[in-house]
Motif scaffolding. Structure first.
Motif, PDB file in Angstrom:
ATOM      1  N   SER A 192     -11.899   0.169 -13.217  1.00 36.16           N
ATOM      2  CA  SER A 192     -12.244  -0.609 -14.465  1.00 36.16           C
ATOM      3  C   SER A 192     -10.981  -1.135 -15.331  1.00 36.16           C
ATOM      4  CB  SER A 192     -13.098   0.106 -15.480  1.00 36.16           C
ATOM      5  OG  SER A 192     -14.318   0.610 -14.807  1.00 36.16           O
ATOM      6  N   VAL A 193      -9.763  -0.468 -15.091  1.00 37.16           N
ATOM      7  CA  VAL A 193      -8.798  -0.853 -15.851  1.00 37.16           C
ATOM      8  C   VAL A 193      -8.293  -2.397 -15.588  1.00 37.16           C
ATOM      9  CG1 VAL A 193      -6.246  -0.482 -15.992  1.00 37.16           C
ATOM     10  CG2 VAL A 193      -7.840   1.502 -16.231  1.00 37.16           C
ATOM     11  N   LYS A 194      -8.085  -3.151 -16.499  1.00 37.88           N
ATOM     12  CA  LYS A 194      -7.718  -4.595 -16.354  1.00 37.88           C
ATOM     13  C   LYS A 194      -6.355  -4.960 -17.089  1.00 37.88           C
ATOM     14  CE  LYS A 194     -12.326  -6.161 -15.693  1.00 37.88           C
ATOM     15  NZ  LYS A 194     -13.394  -6.839 -16.167  1.00 37.88           N
ATOM     16  N   PRO A 195      -5.181  -4.990 -16.182  1.00 38.83           N
ATOM     17  CA  PRO A 195      -5.155  -5.292 -14.956  1.00 38.83           C
ATOM     18  C   PRO A 195      -4.825  -4.002 -14.383  1.00 38.83           C
ATOM     19  CG  PRO A 195      -2.964  -5.848 -15.665  1.00 38.83           C
ATOM     20  CD  PRO A 195      -4.022  -5.498 -16.999  1.00 38.83           C
ATOM     21  N   GLY A 196      -5.700  -3.344 -13.230  1.00 36.26           N
ATOM     22  CA  GLY A 196      -5.314  -2.198 -12.543  1.00 36.26           C
ATOM     23  C   GLY A 196      -4.174  -2.592 -11.605  1.00 36.26           C
ATOM     24  N   PRO A 197      -3.423  -1.441 -11.088  1.00 37.70           N
ATOM     25  CA  PRO A 197      -2.567  -1.810 -10.256  1.00 37.70           C
ATOM     26  C   PRO A 197      -2.814  -2.663  -8.784  1.00 37.70           C
ATOM     27  CG  PRO A 197      -2.162   0.234 -11.121  1.00 37.70           C
ATOM     28  CD  PRO A 197      -3.702   0.029 -11.515  1.00 37.70           C
ATOM     29  N   SER A 198      -2.271  -3.509  -8.456  1.00 31.02           N
ATOM     30  CA  SER A 198      -2.778  -4.507  -7.348  1.00 31.02           C
ATOM     31  C   SER A 198      -2.188  -3.615  -6.308  1.00 31.02           C
ATOM     32  CB  SER A 198      -2.338  -5.790  -7.485  1.00 31.02           C
ATOM     33  OG  SER A 198      -2.787  -6.314  -8.528  1.00 31.02           O
ATOM     34  N   PRO A 199      -3.119  -3.369  -5.082  1.00 36.06           N
ATOM     35  CA  PRO A 199      -2.548  -2.896  -3.620  1.00 36.06           C
ATOM     36  C   PRO A 199      -1.972  -4.035  -2.749  1.00 36.06           C
ATOM     37  CG  PRO A 199      -4.969  -3.007  -3.821  1.00 36.06           C
ATOM     38  CD  PRO A 199      -4.446  -3.555  -5.080  1.00 36.06           C
ATOM     39  N   TYR A 225      -0.757  -6.546 -12.127  1.00 39.89           N
ATOM     40  CA  TYR A 225       0.322  -5.602 -12.284  1.00 39.89           C
ATOM     41  C   TYR A 225       0.604  -4.863 -11.019  1.00 39.89           C
ATOM     42  CZ  TYR A 225       3.095  -1.897 -13.903  1.00 39.89           C
ATOM     43  OH  TYR A 225       4.030  -0.758 -13.918  1.00 39.89           O
ATOM     44  N   TRP A 226       1.572  -4.946 -10.462  1.00 35.82           N
ATOM     45  CA  TRP A 226       1.906  -4.154  -9.481  1.00 35.82           C
ATOM     46  C   TRP A 226       3.236  -3.361  -9.664  1.00 35.82           C
ATOM     47  CZ3 TRP A 226       1.832  -9.383  -9.648  1.00 35.82           C
ATOM     48  CH2 TRP A 226       2.955 -10.048  -9.232  1.00 35.82           C
ATOM     49  N   GLU A 227       3.589  -2.408  -8.647  1.00 35.68           N
ATOM     50  CA  GLU A 227       4.856  -1.660  -8.817  1.00 35.68           C
ATOM     51  C   GLU A 227       5.549  -1.518  -7.635  1.00 35.68           C
ATOM     52  OE1 GLU A 227       4.053   2.353 -10.477  1.00 35.68           O
ATOM     53  OE2 GLU A 227       3.604   1.518 -12.588  1.00 35.68           O
ATOM     54  N   VAL A 228       6.866  -1.710  -7.566  1.00 36.27           N
ATOM     55  CA  VAL A 228       7.843  -1.710  -6.314  1.00 36.27           C
ATOM     56  C   VAL A 228       8.755  -0.662  -6.584  1.00 36.27           C
ATOM     57  CG1 VAL A 228       9.274  -3.139  -5.127  1.00 36.27           C
ATOM     58  CG2 VAL A 228       7.513  -4.040  -6.508  1.00 36.27           C
ATOM     59  N   GLU A 229       8.745   0.358  -5.503  1.00 39.60           N
ATOM     60  CA  GLU A 229       9.797   1.360  -5.764  1.00 39.60           C
ATOM     61  C   GLU A 229      11.177   0.698  -4.838  1.00 39.60           C
ATOM     62  OE1 GLU A 229      10.328   5.355  -3.054  1.00 39.60           O
ATOM     63  OE2 GLU A 229       9.045   5.372  -4.441  1.00 39.60           O
ATOM     64  N   VAL A 230      12.320   0.805  -5.855  1.00 40.06           N
ATOM     65  CA  VAL A 230      13.610   0.336  -5.252  1.00 40.06           C
ATOM     66  C   VAL A 230      14.714   1.367  -5.027  1.00 40.06           C
ATOM     67  CG1 VAL A 230      13.365  -1.930  -6.278  1.00 40.06           C
ATOM     68  CG2 VAL A 230      14.366  -0.004  -7.753  1.00 40.06           C
ATOM     69  N   ILE A 242       9.934  -0.433 -10.217  1.00 42.25           N
ATOM     70  CA  ILE A 242       9.894  -1.665 -11.211  1.00 42.25           C
ATOM     71  C   ILE A 242       8.465  -2.013 -11.301  1.00 42.25           C
ATOM     72  CG2 ILE A 242      10.590  -4.074 -11.283  1.00 42.25           C
ATOM     73  CD1 ILE A 242      12.948  -2.158 -11.999  1.00 42.25           C
ATOM     74  N   GLY A 243       8.081  -2.125 -12.359  1.00 42.39           N
ATOM     75  CA  GLY A 243       6.669  -2.664 -12.738  1.00 42.39           C
ATOM     76  C   GLY A 243       6.781  -4.227 -12.925  1.00 42.39           C
ATOM     77  N   VAL A 244       5.824  -5.213 -12.119  1.00 43.60           N
ATOM     78  CA  VAL A 244       5.842  -6.381 -12.730  1.00 43.60           C
ATOM     79  C   VAL A 244       4.389  -6.853 -13.089  1.00 43.60           C
ATOM     80  CG1 VAL A 244       6.089  -8.856 -11.493  1.00 43.60           C
ATOM     81  CG2 VAL A 244       7.409  -6.996 -10.559  1.00 43.60           C
ATOM     82  N   HIS A 299       1.022   2.245  -3.931  1.00 41.21           N
ATOM     83  CA  HIS A 299      -0.422   1.710  -4.171  1.00 41.21           C
ATOM     84  C   HIS A 299      -1.104   2.754  -5.210  1.00 41.21           C
ATOM     85  CE1 HIS A 299      -1.272  -0.940  -0.238  1.00 41.21           C
ATOM     86  NE2 HIS A 299      -0.248  -1.178  -1.194  1.00 41.21           N
ATOM     87  N   TYR A 300      -1.929   2.572  -5.879  1.00 40.89           N
ATOM     88  CA  TYR A 300      -2.822   3.468  -6.399  1.00 40.89           C
ATOM     89  C   TYR A 300      -4.330   2.988  -6.171  1.00 40.89           C
ATOM     90  CZ  TYR A 300       1.630   4.254  -8.998  1.00 40.89           C
ATOM     91  OH  TYR A 300       2.815   4.642  -9.347  1.00 40.89           O
ATOM     92  N   PRO A 301      -4.659   3.267  -5.019  1.00 43.07           N
ATOM     93  CA  PRO A 301      -6.222   2.652  -4.597  1.00 43.07           C
ATOM     94  C   PRO A 301      -6.946   3.432  -5.356  1.00 43.07           C
ATOM     95  CG  PRO A 301      -5.420   4.321  -3.007  1.00 43.07           C
ATOM     96  CD  PRO A 301      -4.178   3.913  -4.087  1.00 43.07           C
TER      97      PRO A 301
END
Length: 469
Positions: A280-287, A342-347, A406-408, A461-463
């Motif tokens: 239900s979270v908006k925006p949830g982390p996009s996979p 929203y999505w996250e990238v591990e650098v 990094i969260g975008v 990913h946070y599926p």
């Protein structure tokens, strides 16, 4: 000039009979007069005072400012020509035109201080001086009007800014309340659902026990009735008494398993609910997953399409019109045109990378600078410690501790692209002129140098996990 005024002026200006003392007074008075601007003095002195001074320096004979003023022994002043003309033709003693004091001879003394003062007053009250003063006053007035107009504009702008701040803050306050209201509703729904489930399970267990209890009580009543019949037949035993009915069979009751009943509600409820909230979270982390068809030939993609790393050997991909050919770039499969995402990238500890958003229509076969004008909204790292926003020219960022993730955040409707340190959600930079139309997540592991091993970029990913009710 009346006697009182002339006496007052003479008492101030008279210095004695010797020429040396008169010259000292003249020198002293001239220095003072030269240090003060006539215009400034005239502007500073009230008009009534200036009028009184002019009256004091006016000859009683010609009724005009002194010309070559001289002083008689009675300390009255006159123009030299006026007193000479007044005494002309007089034989013997002469008199003062004002006090009528007689003098045996026609004697008077030149007063240089009064002469200097008269010249200053004459200059200050001349037409040219007045015009100059009026011009200065007009210019000063204009400057003050302009200054007041500027300050009035500043006040107006400040009030407008205050209104804007209040209006924006009110909108943001409503938005924050709305966001947390949605979270509260999610938690409220989860709480209501779990309490209802607990109520049903409690009712089921109570009904089981209630049925067993009722069966046991019925069996006890029947047994008591049979016992009474048997006891009555014991006194006159002729035949076995007819019992009312066979005893009710009562099943052996199983023990109530407190652990089984409680385990669901003694579990880590907060964590379970947190996992459920991803629905239900908006925006949830996009996979996200990487789009292999867009990868530069120097990028290796993992089998699950979540890891991209620069490699030495060119990979023989199938030719595709969407592939980057000049720059070591890659896009995600997912694209967005509306809503918030929203999505996250591990650098990790990589020394250089680019992360952000790209318009769908970017030229993927040419070497283009990453900037909003070219269809890219990116954050970049260079030399391991230099963070830049991909503006034109680049904007250097003071990041502090290096972010590992990094969260975008892409708001398509508001056209905003924001970057965060995903560990503490610290804002790094925001583009307020984001993409129009369809946009895709953009990544570049960049070309590493020979001294350092290439570091991967990993999509986190946070599926949503389906948890049983």
């Amino acid at each position: 000039m009346n006697v009182r005024q002339n006496t007052r002026l003479s008492a101030v200006l008279f210095t004695g009979q010797t020429e040396r003392r008169s010259l000292l007074w003249v020198s002293f008075s001239s220095d003072i007069l030269e240090k003060k601007s006539t215009m400034a003095a005239a502007a500073a002195v009230p008009s009534s005072v200036r009028g009184s001074l002019r009256e004091d320096l006016t000859c009683a004979i010609c009724c005009d400012l002194f010309r070559d003023p001289v002083m008689l022994s009675c300390m009255h002043h006159f123009c030299k020509s006026c007193i000479s003309r007044y005494w002309r033709g007089t034989q013997g003693p002469v008199t003062c035109p004002q006090c009528r004091k007689e003098f045996t001879s026609k004697q008077f003394h030149t007063n240089y201080i009064v002469t200097a003062m008269v010249e200053k007053v004459r200059v200050a009250t001349s037409d040219a001086s007045i015009k100059k003063l009026e011009k200065q006053l007009s210019e000063a007035l204009e400057r003050h009007h302009l200054r007041k107009e500027y300050i009035d504009n500043c006040i107006h702008k400040d009030k407008e800014k205050m209104d804007i701040i209040k209006r924006v803050a009110a909108d943001l306050r409503d938005r924050v309340k709305g966001e947390f209201r949605a979270l509260h509703q999610i938690l409220q729904d989860e709480e209501t659902c779990m309490l209802e489930q607990l109520r049903r399970e409690q009712e089921e267990e109570l009904q089981k026990v209630q049925r067993h209890l009722e069966a046991s009580e019925l069996s006890v009543r029947e047994l008591e009735n049979n016992i009474r019949l048997l006891q009555q037949a014991n006194g006159s035993l002729t035949e076995f008494p007819q019992l009312s009915r066979p005893c009710v069979q009562v099943e052996t009751d199983t023990d109530f398993d407190v652990n089984a009943f409680s385990s669901r509600y003694l579990a880590p409820l907060q964590y379970i609910t947190w996992r459920k909230m991803f629905h239900s979270v908006k925006p949830g982390p996009s996979p996200l997953v990487f789009d292999v068809e867009t990868a530069h030939p120097s990028i290796y993609i993992s089998r699950d399409k979540t890891v991209a790393v620069e490699c030495d050997d060119m990979i023989l991909h199938t030719s595709h019109s969407q592939r980057f050919l000049q720059c070591v770039n890659i896009l995600a499969v997912q694209s967005f045109q509306s809503g918030r995402h929203y999505w996250e990238v591990e650098v990790g500890h990589s020394l250089k990378w680019d992360v952000g958003v790209a318009s769908e229509a970017v030229d993927r076969r040419a070497r283009i600078k990453l900037s909003p004008e070219s269809g890219y909204w990116t954050l970049r790292l260079r030399k391991g410690n230099e963070y830049w926003a991909g503006t034109q020219p680049w904007t250097r960022l003071q990041v502090g501790s290096p972010p590992q993730r990094i969260g975008v955040y892409l708001d398509c409707d508001e056209r905003r692209v924001s970057f965060y340190d995903a560990d503490d959600m610290r804002l790094l930079y925001t583009f307020s002129n984001g993409p129009r139309g369809r946009a895709l997540p953009f990544f570049s592991p960049c070309i590493s140098d020979d001294r350092h091993r290439p570091q991967p970029i990993r999509l986190l990913h946070y599926p949503p996990v389906a948890l049983s009710a």
